[in-house]
Design a protein around this motif. Sequence first.
Motif, PDB file in Angstrom:
ATOM      1  N   SER A   1       0.839  -1.196   0.000  1.00 16.32           N
ATOM      2  CA  SER A   1       0.000   0.000   0.000  1.00 16.32           C
ATOM      3  C   SER A   1       0.877   1.250   0.000  1.00 16.32           C
ATOM      4  N   LEU A   2       0.241   2.379  -0.286  1.00 11.53           N
ATOM      5  CA  LEU A   2       0.972   3.645  -0.259  1.00 11.53           C
ATOM      6  C   LEU A   2       1.500   3.916   1.150  1.00 11.53           C
ATOM      7  N   LEU A   3       0.685   3.591   2.155  1.00 14.98           N
ATOM      8  CA  LEU A   3       1.129   3.764   3.538  1.00 14.98           C
ATOM      9  C   LEU A   3       2.306   2.865   3.850  1.00 14.98           C
ATOM     10  N   GLY A   4       2.245   1.620   3.361  1.00 13.39           N
ATOM     11  CA  GLY A   4       3.354   0.691   3.584  1.00 13.39           C
ATOM     12  C   GLY A   4       4.631   1.182   2.930  1.00 13.39           C
ATOM     13  N   ALA A   5       4.503   1.721   1.712  1.00 10.77           N
ATOM     14  CA  ALA A   5       5.666   2.253   1.002  1.00 10.77           C
ATOM     15  C   ALA A   5       6.248   3.450   1.740  1.00 10.77           C
ATOM     16  N   GLN A   6       5.372   4.312   2.260  1.00 11.13           N
ATOM     17  CA  GLN A   6       5.846   5.480   3.007  1.00 11.13           C
ATOM     18  C   GLN A   6       6.573   5.052   4.266  1.00 11.13           C
ATOM     19  N   GLN A   7       6.092   4.012   4.911  1.00 16.83           N
ATOM     20  CA  GLN A   7       6.771   3.483   6.094  1.00 16.83           C
ATOM     21  C   GLN A   7       8.145   2.937   5.731  1.00 16.83           C
ATOM     22  N   MET A   8       8.266   2.347   4.543  1.00 20.10           N
ATOM     23  CA  MET A   8       9.560   1.844   4.075  1.00 20.10           C
ATOM     24  C   MET A   8      10.551   2.988   3.909  1.00 20.10           C
ATOM     25  N   THR A   9      10.097   4.069   3.269  1.00 17.94           N
ATOM     26  CA  THR A   9      11.005   5.199   3.065  1.00 17.94           C
ATOM     27  C   THR A   9      11.360   5.870   4.392  1.00 17.94           C
ATOM     28  N   ASP A  10      10.405   5.909   5.315  1.00 21.09           N
ATOM     29  CA  ASP A  10      10.682   6.489   6.632  1.00 21.09           C
ATOM     30  C   ASP A  10      11.738   5.663   7.367  1.00 21.09           C
ATOM     31  N   THR A  11      11.607   4.343   7.279  1.00 17.88           N
ATOM     32  CA  THR A  11      12.574   3.460   7.934  1.00 17.88           C
ATOM     33  C   THR A  11      13.962   3.636   7.329  1.00 17.88           C
ATOM     34  N   MET A  12      14.027   3.720   6.007  1.00 17.04           N
ATOM     35  CA  MET A  12      15.315   3.886   5.340  1.00 17.04           C
ATOM     36  C   MET A  12      15.943   5.234   5.689  1.00 17.04           C
ATOM     37  N   THR A  13      15.107   6.261   5.817  1.00 19.11           N
ATOM     38  CA  THR A  13      15.611   7.586   6.169  1.00 19.11           C
ATOM     39  C   THR A  13      16.237   7.579   7.559  1.00 19.11           C
ATOM     40  N   VAL A  14      15.588   6.890   8.487  1.00 23.55           N
ATOM     41  CA  VAL A  14      16.115   6.786   9.851  1.00 23.55           C
ATOM     42  C   VAL A  14      17.414   5.980   9.870  1.00 23.55           C
ATOM     43  N   GLN A  15      17.425   4.863   9.150  1.00 25.74           N
ATOM     44  CA  GLN A  15      18.632   4.032   9.077  1.00 25.74           C
ATOM     45  C   GLN A  15      19.791   4.821   8.461  1.00 25.74           C
ATOM     46  N   ALA A  16      19.485   5.596   7.437  1.00 29.47           N
ATOM     47  CA  ALA A  16      20.514   6.402   6.774  1.00 29.47           C
ATOM     48  C   ALA A  16      21.074   7.452   7.723  1.00 29.47           C
ATOM     49  N   ALA A  17      20.187   8.099   8.471  1.00 25.81           N
ATOM     50  CA  ALA A  17      20.613   9.141   9.406  1.00 25.81           C
ATOM     51  C   ALA A  17      21.575   8.578  10.447  1.00 25.81           C
ATOM     52  N   ALA A  18      21.345   7.323  10.852  1.00 25.49           N
ATOM     53  CA  ALA A  18      22.226   6.689  11.830  1.00 25.49           C
ATOM     54  C   ALA A  18      23.635   6.498  11.286  1.00 25.49           C
ATOM     55  N   GLU A  19      23.755   6.498   9.952  1.00 30.03           N
ATOM     56  CA  GLU A  19      25.070   6.360   9.308  1.00 30.03           C
ATOM     57  C   GLU A  19      25.606   7.708   8.827  1.00 30.03           C
ATOM     58  N   GLY A  20      24.944   8.792   9.223  1.00 29.94           N
ATOM     59  CA  GLY A  20      25.397  10.120   8.836  1.00 29.94           C
ATOM     60  C   GLY A  20      24.942  10.559   7.455  1.00 29.94           C
ATOM     61  N   LEU A  21      23.912   9.901   6.917  1.00 30.33           N
ATOM     62  CA  LEU A  21      23.417  10.226   5.579  1.00 30.33           C
ATOM     63  C   LEU A  21      22.085  10.958   5.665  1.00 30.33           C
ATOM     64  N   ASP A  22      21.878  11.880   4.739  1.00 33.20           N
ATOM     65  CA  ASP A  22      20.643  12.666   4.697  1.00 33.20           C
ATOM     66  C   ASP A  22      19.848  12.268   3.459  1.00 33.20           C
ATOM     67  N   PHE A  23      18.888  11.358   3.629  1.00 33.09           N
ATOM     68  CA  PHE A  23      18.065  10.922   2.504  1.00 33.09           C
ATOM     69  C   PHE A  23      16.892  11.879   2.317  1.00 33.09           C
ATOM     70  N   ARG A  24      16.742  12.352   1.062  1.00 28.46           N
ATOM     71  CA  ARG A  24      15.636  13.236   0.711  1.00 28.46           C
ATOM     72  C   ARG A  24      14.865  12.612  -0.448  1.00 28.46           C
ATOM     73  N   PHE A  25      13.967  11.683  -0.117  1.00 32.26           N
ATOM     74  CA  PHE A  25      13.202  11.012  -1.163  1.00 32.26           C
ATOM     75  C   PHE A  25      12.274  11.968  -1.894  1.00 32.26           C
ATOM     76  N   ASP A  26      11.932  13.087  -1.247  1.00 26.36           N
ATOM     77  CA  ASP A  26      11.074  14.066  -1.906  1.00 26.36           C
ATOM     78  C   ASP A  26      11.788  14.756  -3.057  1.00 26.36           C
ATOM     79  N   LYS A  27      13.126  14.677  -3.074  1.00 26.80           N
ATOM     80  CA  LYS A  27      13.902  15.298  -4.149  1.00 26.80           C
ATOM     81  C   LYS A  27      14.305  14.310  -5.249  1.00 26.80           C
TER      82      LYS A  27
END
Length: 237
Positions: free
Chosen positions: A72-98
Amino acid sequence: MKVEIWSDVVCPWCHIGKRRFEAALAQFPHREHVEVEWKSFELDPGARSAPAGQPAGATEYAERLAAKYGTSLLGAQQMTDTMTVQAAAEGLDFRFDKAVRANTFDAHQVIHLAGLRGVQDAVKERLLRAYFTEGEAVGDRETLVRLAAEAGLDRDEVRAALDDQRYAGAVRADEAEAGKLGISGVPFFVVDRKYGVSGAQPAEALLQVLERAWAERSPLVMADGGAGACGPEGCAV
């Protein structure tokens, strides 16, 4: 010791995996003896690149993700949110909106050229950051030329290589090799052609594989002298 890494420049776990591998390598005592080679893998070979300056937007990215993975769209958004958090823990700034939709075949050709010129890691890093943080169109040739030049390649050589598709065969060879090795997802790390590691594993796990592979390739440690042995000069008595 050689580490080959199959990955794509629009793969979020590949960017996270690169950071985790770098953390593992920083702790590895023999890191100066490790050769790293980036291998080509296209997550979506049929993707059509969007024009430069046209970011997908967070909703469109989630929609494409939902369609690809049947969620679902909600499930996909949760996936991107999880990846963004995981990336931040490694010092990365994910901007899927861009993120700008991209076919990465040409990007992989540029990475092959970079390998021949000794700047492969720098070019790989530049393209990952460009896609995930800066919203650059890594499927656009002129954008690729500019980004590659920023990372140390010659603009004219990059443009010429893309014009004549000079490294298309090398990209296809990497992908065929991935199939033979049973690689169906990335990142995938192959250490000394003996150990395979699938996914963006924690740095500690990657370090353990490096240490094991190194131990198995190190010279034997002699426990005693050479009594009762024969050599080119004869046999010891």
